[in-house]
Write an enzyme that holds these catalytic residues in place. Structure first.
Site, PDB file in Angstrom:
ATOM      1  N   LYS A  62      30.820  41.635  56.440  1.00 28.66           N
ATOM      2  CA  LYS A  62      30.598  42.423  55.224  1.00 28.66           C
ATOM      3  C   LYS A  62      29.454  43.436  55.435  1.00 28.66           C
ATOM      4  O   LYS A  62      28.737  43.365  56.442  1.00 28.66           O
ATOM      5  CB  LYS A  62      30.287  41.472  54.067  1.00 28.66           C
ATOM      6  CG  LYS A  62      31.449  40.521  53.734  1.00 28.66           C
ATOM      7  CD  LYS A  62      31.074  39.618  52.569  1.00 28.66           C
ATOM      8  CE  LYS A  62      32.159  38.605  52.276  1.00 28.66           C
ATOM      9  NZ  LYS A  62      31.815  37.753  51.126  1.00 28.66           N
ATOM     10  N   TYR A 102      40.967  40.846  47.367  1.00 18.85           N
ATOM     11  CA  TYR A 102      40.435  39.766  46.523  1.00 18.85           C
ATOM     12  C   TYR A 102      41.236  39.591  45.229  1.00 18.85           C
ATOM     13  O   TYR A 102      40.690  39.159  44.219  1.00 18.85           O
ATOM     14  CB  TYR A 102      38.964  40.033  46.193  1.00 18.85           C
ATOM     15  CG  TYR A 102      38.009  39.678  47.304  1.00 18.85           C
ATOM     16  CD1 TYR A 102      37.948  38.378  47.820  1.00 18.85           C
ATOM     17  CD2 TYR A 102      37.144  40.631  47.840  1.00 18.85           C
ATOM     18  CE1 TYR A 102      37.060  38.044  48.833  1.00 18.85           C
ATOM     19  CE2 TYR A 102      36.246  40.292  48.860  1.00 18.85           C
ATOM     20  CZ  TYR A 102      36.209  38.998  49.347  1.00 18.85           C
ATOM     21  OH  TYR A 102      35.323  38.649  50.356  1.00 18.85           O
ATOM     22  N   PHE A 110      32.463  37.893  38.685  1.00 18.92           N
ATOM     23  CA  PHE A 110      31.783  38.655  39.748  1.00 18.92           C
ATOM     24  C   PHE A 110      32.711  39.626  40.474  1.00 18.92           C
ATOM     25  O   PHE A 110      32.284  40.346  41.365  1.00 18.92           O
ATOM     26  CB  PHE A 110      31.151  37.687  40.770  1.00 18.92           C
ATOM     27  CG  PHE A 110      32.133  36.732  41.404  1.00 18.92           C
ATOM     28  CD1 PHE A 110      32.897  37.100  42.504  1.00 18.92           C
ATOM     29  CD2 PHE A 110      32.297  35.453  40.882  1.00 18.92           C
ATOM     30  CE1 PHE A 110      33.809  36.227  43.080  1.00 18.92           C
ATOM     31  CE2 PHE A 110      33.211  34.563  41.470  1.00 18.92           C
ATOM     32  CZ  PHE A 110      33.970  34.954  42.560  1.00 18.92           C
ATOM     33  N   ARG A 138      36.464  28.789  58.720  1.00 17.26           N
ATOM     34  CA  ARG A 138      35.893  28.536  57.390  1.00 17.26           C
ATOM     35  C   ARG A 138      34.733  27.545  57.512  1.00 17.26           C
ATOM     36  O   ARG A 138      33.695  27.721  56.886  1.00 17.26           O
ATOM     37  CB  ARG A 138      36.962  27.969  56.440  1.00 17.26           C
ATOM     38  CG  ARG A 138      38.003  28.962  55.979  1.00 17.26           C
ATOM     39  CD  ARG A 138      37.477  29.973  55.014  1.00 17.26           C
ATOM     40  NE  ARG A 138      36.867  29.390  53.842  1.00 17.26           N
ATOM     41  CZ  ARG A 138      36.461  30.092  52.796  1.00 17.26           C
ATOM     42  NH1 ARG A 138      36.585  31.415  52.780  1.00 17.26           N
ATOM     43  NH2 ARG A 138      35.905  29.516  51.765  1.00 17.26           N
ATOM     44  N   THR A 144      30.623  29.164  50.255  1.00 19.32           N
ATOM     45  CA  THR A 144      30.450  30.483  49.646  1.00 19.32           C
ATOM     46  C   THR A 144      28.968  30.742  49.341  1.00 19.32           C
ATOM     47  O   THR A 144      28.434  31.821  49.620  1.00 19.32           O
ATOM     48  CB  THR A 144      31.276  30.574  48.332  1.00 19.32           C
ATOM     49  OG1 THR A 144      32.621  30.226  48.628  1.00 19.32           O
ATOM     50  CG2 THR A 144      31.191  31.959  47.727  1.00 19.32           C
ATOM     51  N   ARG A 155      26.648  31.179  57.306  1.00 18.71           N
ATOM     52  CA  ARG A 155      26.046  31.531  56.007  1.00 18.71           C
ATOM     53  C   ARG A 155      24.723  30.794  55.774  1.00 18.71           C
ATOM     54  O   ARG A 155      23.803  31.334  55.157  1.00 18.71           O
ATOM     55  CB  ARG A 155      27.050  31.265  54.887  1.00 18.71           C
ATOM     56  CG  ARG A 155      28.193  32.293  54.884  1.00 18.71           C
ATOM     57  CD  ARG A 155      29.330  31.886  53.981  1.00 18.71           C
ATOM     58  NE  ARG A 155      30.329  32.937  53.825  1.00 18.71           N
ATOM     59  CZ  ARG A 155      31.454  32.793  53.127  1.00 18.71           C
ATOM     60  NH1 ARG A 155      31.724  31.636  52.537  1.00 18.71           N
ATOM     61  NH2 ARG A 155      32.310  33.787  53.030  1.00 18.71           N
ATOM     62  N   ASN A 165      26.764  37.086  51.683  1.00 14.69           N
ATOM     63  CA  ASN A 165      26.999  35.968  52.609  1.00 14.69           C
ATOM     64  C   ASN A 165      27.624  36.393  53.946  1.00 14.69           C
ATOM     65  O   ASN A 165      28.252  35.598  54.639  1.00 14.69           O
ATOM     66  CB  ASN A 165      27.779  34.833  51.933  1.00 14.69           C
ATOM     67  CG  ASN A 165      29.142  35.270  51.444  1.00 14.69           C
ATOM     68  OD1 ASN A 165      29.589  36.381  51.743  1.00 14.69           O
ATOM     69  ND2 ASN A 165      29.814  34.397  50.711  1.00 14.69           N
ATOM     70  N   HIS A 168      33.412  37.244  55.578  1.00 14.26           N
ATOM     71  CA  HIS A 168      34.578  36.666  54.887  1.00 14.26           C
ATOM     72  C   HIS A 168      35.488  35.982  55.896  1.00 14.26           C
ATOM     73  O   HIS A 168      35.600  36.420  57.044  1.00 14.26           O
ATOM     74  CB  HIS A 168      35.363  37.794  54.194  1.00 14.26           C
ATOM     75  CG  HIS A 168      36.776  37.423  53.867  1.00 14.26           C
ATOM     76  ND1 HIS A 168      37.110  36.723  52.716  1.00 14.26           N
ATOM     77  CD2 HIS A 168      37.946  37.601  54.544  1.00 14.26           C
ATOM     78  CE1 HIS A 168      38.417  36.513  52.711  1.00 14.26           C
ATOM     79  NE2 HIS A 168      38.953  37.041  53.800  1.00 14.26           N
ATOM     80  N   GLU A 179      46.195  38.992  54.501  1.00 12.59           N
ATOM     81  CA  GLU A 179      45.012  39.813  54.771  1.00 12.59           C
ATOM     82  C   GLU A 179      45.126  40.569  56.101  1.00 12.59           C
ATOM     83  O   GLU A 179      44.694  41.717  56.208  1.00 12.59           O
ATOM     84  CB  GLU A 179      43.767  38.921  54.764  1.00 12.59           C
ATOM     85  CG  GLU A 179      43.441  38.401  53.363  1.00 12.59           C
ATOM     86  CD  GLU A 179      42.349  37.343  53.352  1.00 12.59           C
ATOM     87  OE1 GLU A 179      41.771  37.064  54.422  1.00 12.59           O
ATOM     88  OE2 GLU A 179      42.079  36.786  52.269  1.00 12.59           O
TER      89      GLU A 179
HETATM   90  N1  UDP Z   1      30.971  35.737  45.232  1.00  8.57           N
HETATM   91  C1  UDP Z   1      29.913  36.172  44.447  1.00  8.57           C
HETATM   92  N2  UDP Z   1      29.505  35.367  43.433  1.00  8.57           N
HETATM   93  C2  UDP Z   1      30.057  34.166  43.174  1.00  8.57           C
HETATM   94  C3  UDP Z   1      31.114  33.743  43.974  1.00  8.57           C
HETATM   95  C4  UDP Z   1      31.553  34.554  44.990  1.00  8.57           C
HETATM   96  O1  UDP Z   1      29.381  37.250  44.668  1.00  8.57           O
HETATM   97  O2  UDP Z   1      29.627  33.465  42.242  1.00  8.57           O
HETATM   98  C5  UDP Z   1      31.430  36.606  46.339  1.00  8.57           C
HETATM   99  C6  UDP Z   1      31.000  36.038  47.667  1.00  8.57           C
HETATM  100  O3  UDP Z   1      30.546  37.107  48.481  1.00  8.57           O
HETATM  101  C7  UDP Z   1      32.270  35.437  48.213  1.00  8.57           C
HETATM  102  C8  UDP Z   1      33.317  36.366  47.627  1.00  8.57           C
HETATM  103  O4  UDP Z   1      32.834  36.670  46.336  1.00  8.57           O
HETATM  104  O5  UDP Z   1      32.272  35.389  49.619  1.00  8.57           O
HETATM  105  C9  UDP Z   1      34.697  35.787  47.516  1.00  8.57           C
HETATM  106  O6  UDP Z   1      34.631  34.567  46.791  1.00  8.57           O
HETATM  107  P1  UDP Z   1      35.379  33.271  47.306  1.00  8.57           P
HETATM  108  O7  UDP Z   1      35.343  32.278  46.199  1.00  8.57           O
HETATM  109  O8  UDP Z   1      36.696  33.654  47.865  1.00  8.57           O
HETATM  110  O9  UDP Z   1      34.401  32.743  48.454  1.00  8.57           O
HETATM  111  P2  UDP Z   1      34.611  32.644  50.027  1.00  8.57           P
HETATM  112  O10 UDP Z   1      36.067  32.314  50.268  1.00  8.57           O
HETATM  113  O11 UDP Z   1      34.214  33.957  50.626  1.00  8.57           O
HETATM  114  O12 UDP Z   1      33.702  31.540  50.458  1.00  8.57           O
HETATM  115 MG    MG Z   2      37.822  33.192  49.555  1.00  9.58          MG
END
Ligand code: UDP
Ligand code: MG
Length: 204
Positions: A62, A102, A110, A138, A144, A155, A165, A168, A179
């Site tokens: 990112k 997304y 958010f 992952r 996250t 992370r 973070n 992705h 994707e």
């Molecule tokens: N995110 C955020 N606030 C939140 C949750 C998620 O800014 O409360 C952002 C964060 O950068 C995350 C992205 O949204 O990586 C996508 O969310 P997801 O739940 O898919 O998390 P990931 O799969 O990336 O762990």
């Molecule tokens: Mg995700």
């Protein structure tokens, strides 16, 4: 998708399937839970022979990861694990692309802020290949929220806030396929075998 389904012998969850399938080859030892179920599948041995070492996932460094100079460090983690880089570019993507990327989060509070943050900024989308790569990358990324992530994950080691973070990773095989198609043209995906393959995989 099909490969993983083969590997999973239809009904077992992804975690630890390689080890469990080895049990299937007849070490004589049985583990509890999923191993027992897997050992019942006669097809397991054949399926493991052409295991999912070609499974692919989409990772995206990112804007914060790029700006903080973490590109090399993040790539190194996956390289050192033994995964194969099959596509990568430095790019700036549109709001529309991130909305699509997304789309499952479109009702989250958010979402708008996330899309705005990412849009038009340098990022590094990548495709990585290897056994169980979706699940393992992952795990290597961590949660996250970096504060909930185990030390040793990307992370946890490099980040503090969820909104920054660093990287992705596709959530599952279905997302990975979608994707990859969203970020890369078919000709941008390079199919090859690393000369290290035989030193990483016990395939025949
Ligand atoms: N995110 C955020 N606030 C939140 C949750 C998620 O800014 O409360 C952002 C964060 O950068 C995350 C992205 O949204 O990586 C996508 O969310 P997801 O739940 O898919 O998390 P990931 O799969 O990336 O762990
Ligand atoms: Mg995700």
């Amino acid at each position: 998708m099909r490969l993983m389904q083969d590997v999973l012998c239809g009904e077992i969850e992804v975690e630890g399937t390689r080890g469990l399938a080895r049990q299937c080859r007849g070490t004589g030892k049985q583990r509890s839970g999923p191993a027992k179920r897997l050992s019942e599948g006669k097809e397991c041995e054949r399926n493991m022979a052409d295991s999912g070492s070609r499974e692919r996932t989409m990772l995206l460094i990112k804007p914060d990861g790029v700006q903080r100079g973490l590109v090399g460090k993040i790539i190194t983690r996956f390289e050192e694990k033994g995964y194969l880089l099959v596509a990568m570019k430095l790019t700036q993507a549109s709001e529309d692309l991130y909305r699509e990327h997304y789309t499952e989060l479109k009702d989250e509070p958010f979402y708008a802020r996330l899309v705005k943050y990412l849009s038009g900024r340098p990022v590094v989308p990548m495709v990585w290949e290897g056994y169980n790569v979706v699940k393992m990358t992952r795990l290597m990324l961590g949660q996250t929220d970096p504060t909930a992530s185990e030390p040793g994950t990307i992370r946890a080691d490099y980040c503090i806030e969820a909104a920054r973070n660093a990287c992705h990773g596709s959530d599952n095989l279905e997302c990975a396929k979608r994707e990859i198609n969203l970020w890369f043209k078919p000709e941008e995906l390079i199919s090859y075998t690393s000369c290290t393959h035989q030193w990483i995989y016990d395939e025949h």
